[in-house]
Design a protein around this motif. Structure first.
Motif, PDB file in Angstrom:
ATOM      1  N   SER A  30     -14.876 -18.789 -26.659  1.00  0.00           N
ATOM      2  CA  SER A  30     -13.986 -19.900 -26.315  1.00  0.00           C
ATOM      3  C   SER A  30     -14.019 -20.108 -24.802  1.00  0.00           C
ATOM      4  O   SER A  30     -14.184 -19.162 -24.027  1.00  0.00           O
ATOM      5  CB  SER A  30     -12.554 -19.624 -26.774  1.00  0.00           C
ATOM      6  OG  SER A  30     -12.011 -18.506 -26.095  1.00  0.00           O
ATOM      7  N   THR A  32     -12.061 -22.877 -21.747  1.00  0.00           N
ATOM      8  CA  THR A  32     -11.137 -23.965 -21.445  1.00  0.00           C
ATOM      9  C   THR A  32     -11.160 -24.251 -19.951  1.00  0.00           C
ATOM     10  O   THR A  32     -11.073 -23.331 -19.137  1.00  0.00           O
ATOM     11  CB  THR A  32      -9.698 -23.608 -21.868  1.00  0.00           C
ATOM     12  OG1 THR A  32      -9.667 -23.336 -23.259  1.00  0.00           O
ATOM     13  CG2 THR A  32      -8.727 -24.742 -21.555  1.00  0.00           C
ATOM     14  N   SER A  34      -9.107 -26.725 -17.161  1.00  0.00           N
ATOM     15  CA  SER A  34      -7.932 -27.585 -17.045  1.00  0.00           C
ATOM     16  C   SER A  34      -7.657 -27.902 -15.576  1.00  0.00           C
ATOM     17  O   SER A  34      -8.010 -27.146 -14.677  1.00  0.00           O
ATOM     18  CB  SER A  34      -6.702 -26.918 -17.674  1.00  0.00           C
ATOM     19  OG  SER A  34      -6.359 -25.740 -16.967  1.00  0.00           O
ATOM     20  N   LYS A  43      -7.415 -31.355 -19.858  1.00  0.00           N
ATOM     21  CA  LYS A  43      -8.038 -30.147 -20.389  1.00  0.00           C
ATOM     22  C   LYS A  43      -9.270 -30.495 -21.216  1.00  0.00           C
ATOM     23  O   LYS A  43      -9.279 -31.473 -21.961  1.00  0.00           O
ATOM     24  CB  LYS A  43      -7.030 -29.385 -21.255  1.00  0.00           C
ATOM     25  CG  LYS A  43      -7.557 -28.088 -21.850  1.00  0.00           C
ATOM     26  CD  LYS A  43      -6.506 -27.400 -22.693  1.00  0.00           C
ATOM     27  CE  LYS A  43      -6.258 -28.147 -23.986  1.00  0.00           C
ATOM     28  NZ  LYS A  43      -5.379 -27.397 -24.917  1.00  0.00           N
ATOM     29  N   VAL A  44     -10.303 -29.672 -21.061  1.00  0.00           N
ATOM     30  CA  VAL A  44     -11.491 -29.732 -21.906  1.00  0.00           C
ATOM     31  C   VAL A  44     -11.709 -28.332 -22.470  1.00  0.00           C
ATOM     32  O   VAL A  44     -11.676 -27.348 -21.719  1.00  0.00           O
ATOM     33  CB  VAL A  44     -12.743 -30.190 -21.119  1.00  0.00           C
ATOM     34  CG1 VAL A  44     -13.966 -30.193 -22.026  1.00  0.00           C
ATOM     35  CG2 VAL A  44     -12.525 -31.566 -20.516  1.00  0.00           C
ATOM     36  N   SER A  45     -11.915 -28.217 -23.768  1.00  0.00           N
ATOM     37  CA  SER A  45     -12.053 -26.895 -24.368  1.00  0.00           C
ATOM     38  C   SER A  45     -13.093 -26.893 -25.482  1.00  0.00           C
ATOM     39  O   SER A  45     -13.372 -27.916 -26.107  1.00  0.00           O
ATOM     40  CB  SER A  45     -10.710 -26.410 -24.924  1.00  0.00           C
ATOM     41  OG  SER A  45     -10.298 -27.217 -26.012  1.00  0.00           O
ATOM     42  N   TYR A  46     -13.661 -25.707 -25.707  1.00  0.00           N
ATOM     43  CA  TYR A  46     -14.561 -25.471 -26.827  1.00  0.00           C
ATOM     44  C   TYR A  46     -14.261 -24.092 -27.392  1.00  0.00           C
ATOM     45  O   TYR A  46     -14.044 -23.124 -26.642  1.00  0.00           O
ATOM     46  CB  TYR A  46     -16.032 -25.523 -26.409  1.00  0.00           C
ATOM     47  CG  TYR A  46     -16.939 -24.918 -27.459  1.00  0.00           C
ATOM     48  CD1 TYR A  46     -17.307 -25.647 -28.589  1.00  0.00           C
ATOM     49  CD2 TYR A  46     -17.391 -23.599 -27.346  1.00  0.00           C
ATOM     50  CE1 TYR A  46     -18.101 -25.089 -29.568  1.00  0.00           C
ATOM     51  CE2 TYR A  46     -18.188 -23.027 -28.324  1.00  0.00           C
ATOM     52  CZ  TYR A  46     -18.541 -23.775 -29.433  1.00  0.00           C
ATOM     53  OH  TYR A  46     -19.315 -23.211 -30.419  1.00  0.00           O
ATOM     54  N   THR A  47     -14.231 -23.987 -28.705  1.00  0.00           N
ATOM     55  CA  THR A  47     -14.070 -22.689 -29.338  1.00  0.00           C
ATOM     56  C   THR A  47     -14.693 -22.720 -30.719  1.00  0.00           C
ATOM     57  O   THR A  47     -14.929 -23.794 -31.278  1.00  0.00           O
ATOM     58  CB  THR A  47     -12.579 -22.299 -29.450  1.00  0.00           C
ATOM     59  OG1 THR A  47     -12.475 -20.957 -29.932  1.00  0.00           O
ATOM     60  CG2 THR A  47     -11.847 -23.215 -30.414  1.00  0.00           C
ATOM     61  N   THR A  85     -14.460 -28.897 -30.319  1.00  0.00           N
ATOM     62  CA  THR A  85     -14.436 -29.383 -28.939  1.00  0.00           C
ATOM     63  C   THR A  85     -13.278 -30.365 -28.796  1.00  0.00           C
ATOM     64  O   THR A  85     -13.049 -31.198 -29.673  1.00  0.00           O
ATOM     65  CB  THR A  85     -15.759 -30.091 -28.586  1.00  0.00           C
ATOM     66  OG1 THR A  85     -16.844 -29.191 -28.838  1.00  0.00           O
ATOM     67  CG2 THR A  85     -15.782 -30.509 -27.130  1.00  0.00           C
ATOM     68  N   GLU A  86     -12.556 -30.270 -27.664  1.00  0.00           N
ATOM     69  CA  GLU A  86     -11.357 -31.095 -27.488  1.00  0.00           C
ATOM     70  C   GLU A  86     -11.204 -31.538 -26.041  1.00  0.00           C
ATOM     71  O   GLU A  86     -11.463 -30.769 -25.117  1.00  0.00           O
ATOM     72  CB  GLU A  86     -10.125 -30.307 -27.930  1.00  0.00           C
ATOM     73  CG  GLU A  86      -8.819 -31.067 -27.843  1.00  0.00           C
ATOM     74  CD  GLU A  86      -7.645 -30.262 -28.380  1.00  0.00           C
ATOM     75  OE1 GLU A  86      -6.734 -29.944 -27.590  1.00  0.00           O
ATOM     76  OE2 GLU A  86      -7.657 -29.934 -29.593  1.00  0.00           O
ATOM     77  N   ALA A 102      -4.831 -35.718 -27.629  1.00  0.00           N
ATOM     78  CA  ALA A 102      -6.132 -35.026 -27.651  1.00  0.00           C
ATOM     79  C   ALA A 102      -7.139 -35.798 -28.486  1.00  0.00           C
ATOM     80  O   ALA A 102      -6.811 -36.313 -29.556  1.00  0.00           O
ATOM     81  CB  ALA A 102      -5.970 -33.614 -28.196  1.00  0.00           C
ATOM     82  N   TYR A 104     -10.731 -35.027 -30.385  1.00  0.00           N
ATOM     83  CA  TYR A 104     -11.418 -33.812 -30.817  1.00  0.00           C
ATOM     84  C   TYR A 104     -12.614 -34.136 -31.701  1.00  0.00           C
ATOM     85  O   TYR A 104     -12.700 -35.188 -32.317  1.00  0.00           O
ATOM     86  CB  TYR A 104     -10.449 -32.872 -31.538  1.00  0.00           C
ATOM     87  CG  TYR A 104      -9.826 -33.432 -32.794  1.00  0.00           C
ATOM     88  CD1 TYR A 104     -10.472 -33.358 -34.027  1.00  0.00           C
ATOM     89  CD2 TYR A 104      -8.563 -34.023 -32.759  1.00  0.00           C
ATOM     90  CE1 TYR A 104      -9.904 -33.850 -35.173  1.00  0.00           C
ATOM     91  CE2 TYR A 104      -7.973 -34.526 -33.906  1.00  0.00           C
ATOM     92  CZ  TYR A 104      -8.643 -34.436 -35.107  1.00  0.00           C
ATOM     93  OH  TYR A 104      -8.078 -34.944 -36.253  1.00  0.00           O
TER      94      TYR A 104
END
Length: 222
Positions: A30, A32, A34, A43-47, A85-86, A102, A104
């Motif tokens: 994961s 993130t 921010s 925020k951009v995130s991947y997990t 992904t978000e 968000a 996604y």
């Protein structure tokens, strides 16, 4: 970061002599990023997410409640691995109102879907399989507000488009859901609570349920 998981699933289905002894390891990464700008946060995130098959997906017992449409499980099912992904935005005010939005995208390469086939006797047999590629694109929004010192209000909504593809067929469509909750403090330690929600149907590889469901309730507490 990353999380290492080890899973063991053991089962003994006595009625048909089937045993399950499954073990697997998963490394779940994961990340993130921010950035805060005044009262805004981006925020951009991947997990990765793991969804293990439920026990009724694994149970090989044959359900013949409807002799023309029987169902059974698959003891050798593997877990679903989802790539999520978000891109998110959070906004808050001094009065306590918070808004989260968000966009996604989620992808599952070995999605579990019930597959139905017809035998020579005209009987439908449904069984879950790791057969599909499921892609979901959507947007969700959550709001939490306090119009005055006695009133709390929060709600959420989600709109998504799902595309399910397997070697021999595919299905796609829109799904959505919304809900609202509110609490109001009354004199003499009484509290009034209300909630409601509505959701669209459900989408699978071989079926689409278009009926709309809803619920609501009202409660007084002391």
């Amino acid at each position: 970061g990353a999380r290492l998981e080890h899973t063991e699933i053991r089962g003994n289905f006595i009625t048909n002599g089937t045993r399950i002894n499954s073990q697997y390891n998963n490394l779940i990464p994961s990340i993130t990023l921010s950035k805060g700008v005044n009262t805004h946060n981006f925020k951009v995130s991947y997990t990765q997410r793991i969804t293990r098959p439920l026990i009724w997906f694994l149970n090989p017992w044959v359900n013949r409640a409807d002799p023309k449409a029987i169902t059974t499980g698959t003891p050798t099912l593997e877990p679903e691995l989802n790539h999520a992904t978000e891109i998110g935005h959070n906004f808050s005010t001094k009065s306590g109102t918070m808004l989260n939005t968000a966009l996604y995208w989620r992808l599952t390469d070995n999605a579990i879907e019930y597959i139905s086939r017809m035998d020579t006797g005209g009987i439908s047999i449904s069984q879950p399989q790791n057969i599909a590629r499921r892609a979901t694109y959507g947007v969700n929004m959550n709001i939490n507000a306090k119009p005055n010192k006695d009133w709390n209000l929060n709600g959420s909504g989600d709109l998504r488009y799902m595309d399910i593809v397997a070697p021999a067929q595919k299905n796609s469509g829109w799904m959505w859901n919304f809900n609202l909750n509110t609490t109001y403090k009354l004199p003499k330690e009484y509290t009034l609570q209300g909630y409601s929600g509505i959701h669209s149907g459900w989408l699978g590889l071989q079926r689409t349920i278009t009926s709309i469901g809803y619920w609501y309730g009202l409660t007084v507490k002391k």
